[in-house]
Structure formats: C-alpha cells, structure tokens
Design a protein around this motif. Structure first.
Motif, short mmCIF file in Angstrom:
data_model
loop_
_atom_site.label_atom_id
_atom_site.label_comp_id
_atom_site.label_asym_id
_atom_site.label_seq_id
_atom_site.Cartn_x
_atom_site.Cartn_y
_atom_site.Cartn_z
N ASN A 2 0.72 -1.26 0.08
CA ASN A 2 -0.12 0.17 -0.13
C ASN A 2 0.74 1.19 0.05
OD1 ASN A 2 -1.81 1.87 0.46
ND2 ASN A 2 -2.79 0.98 2.03
N PRO A 3 0.63 1.95 -1.09
CA PRO A 3 1.73 3.47 -1.13
C PRO A 3 1.22 4.52 -0.20
CG PRO A 3 0.18 3.27 -3.00
CD PRO A 3 -0.08 2.11 -2.19
N PHE A 4 0.03 4.26 0.50
CA PHE A 4 -0.74 5.32 1.44
C PHE A 4 -0.21 5.04 2.99
CE2 PHE A 4 -3.24 4.88 -2.56
CZ PHE A 4 -3.26 6.40 -2.95
N GLN A 5 0.08 6.12 3.30
CA GLN A 5 0.22 6.10 4.88
C GLN A 5 -1.11 6.58 5.54
OE1 GLN A 5 3.57 8.33 6.35
NE2 GLN A 5 3.09 7.75 8.61
N ILE A 6 -1.40 5.63 6.59
CA ILE A 6 -2.81 6.13 7.23
C ILE A 6 -2.37 6.53 8.51
CG2 ILE A 6 -5.01 5.31 8.19
CD1 ILE A 6 -4.97 2.95 6.11
#
Length: 121
Positions: A2-6
C-alpha cells in the motif's frame, strides 16, 4: 503493498486539518451547535420563514446556517439561537490527559521615576 500512509485522526477534524488548537476547538463547538440547530429545524416541520422568525433571524440568515456557513456565525450567536429554539446550552471543561498548560511569560515592566532612575517590577 500500500503506497498510502494512514494517520489516525483526533476527535477534532479542525485540529486534524491544521488549525491552531484554540481555533480548532472554537470551530468544533460552532459546528456542533449548527448541526443541532439544523436538526431542530428539520424536525420542527416549520418553513424557513417560520423558523427564522422563531429564532429572531431573517430567512436568508437562517439559510446561511442551514448551508453550514460556519464563518458567518460566532459561538455566542449560535448559543443565542439554540436558546431561542428552546434548548439548554451547557459547556463542559476538563483537562486533557497528559497536556500541561504552558506558563505565560510575564513581561518585565520598567518604570522611570521622576528623578530618571529605572525600576523593574
């Protein structure tokens, strides 16, 4: 992968958006009050004109509130509107766990006497 940081949010979306803590809290209180007044209107079955008259507003001003124009209403004005709608408004203040108040810096006052001497208070 997943390239997104939550990043988890806080209880205050305005703080999450980067507003300073005082403004974020004020915006949160204003938005909550606006939502309650909007809910009151929707459940009342009144027309905007009748509700505006009950609240002591013009119909266009009530329309601003119903459209969420938060910048048009102070917290004080919203508290007054909620009271006109028959609501009791309260405020709960409690410390935030783990947050300590910062001591205010006290300015040094220098007083010059009639003889020209400086005294620091």
């Amino acid at each position: 992968m997943n390239p997104f940081q939550i990043t988890p949010g806080s209880d205050n979306v305005f703080a999450d958006l980067g507003f300073d803590p005082q403004e974020a809290q004020n915006l949160l209180l204003r938005s909550q009050t606006m939502m309650v007044i909007t809910q009151w209107f929707e459940e009342s079955g009144m027309t905007q004109a009748a509700a505006a008259k009950t609240l002591g507003l013009t119909q266009p001003r009530l329309n601003q509130l119903l459209k969420g124009k938060i910048g048009e209403f102070s917290l004080d004005a919203l508290v007054n509107l909620a009271t006109c709608a028959g609501m009791r408004v309260g405020l709960t203040i409690r410390p935030i766990a783990g947050v300590r108040a910062k001591a205010a810096k006290v300015a040094k006052v220098t007083k010059v006497t009639q003889t020209g001497q400086k005294q620091t208070a």
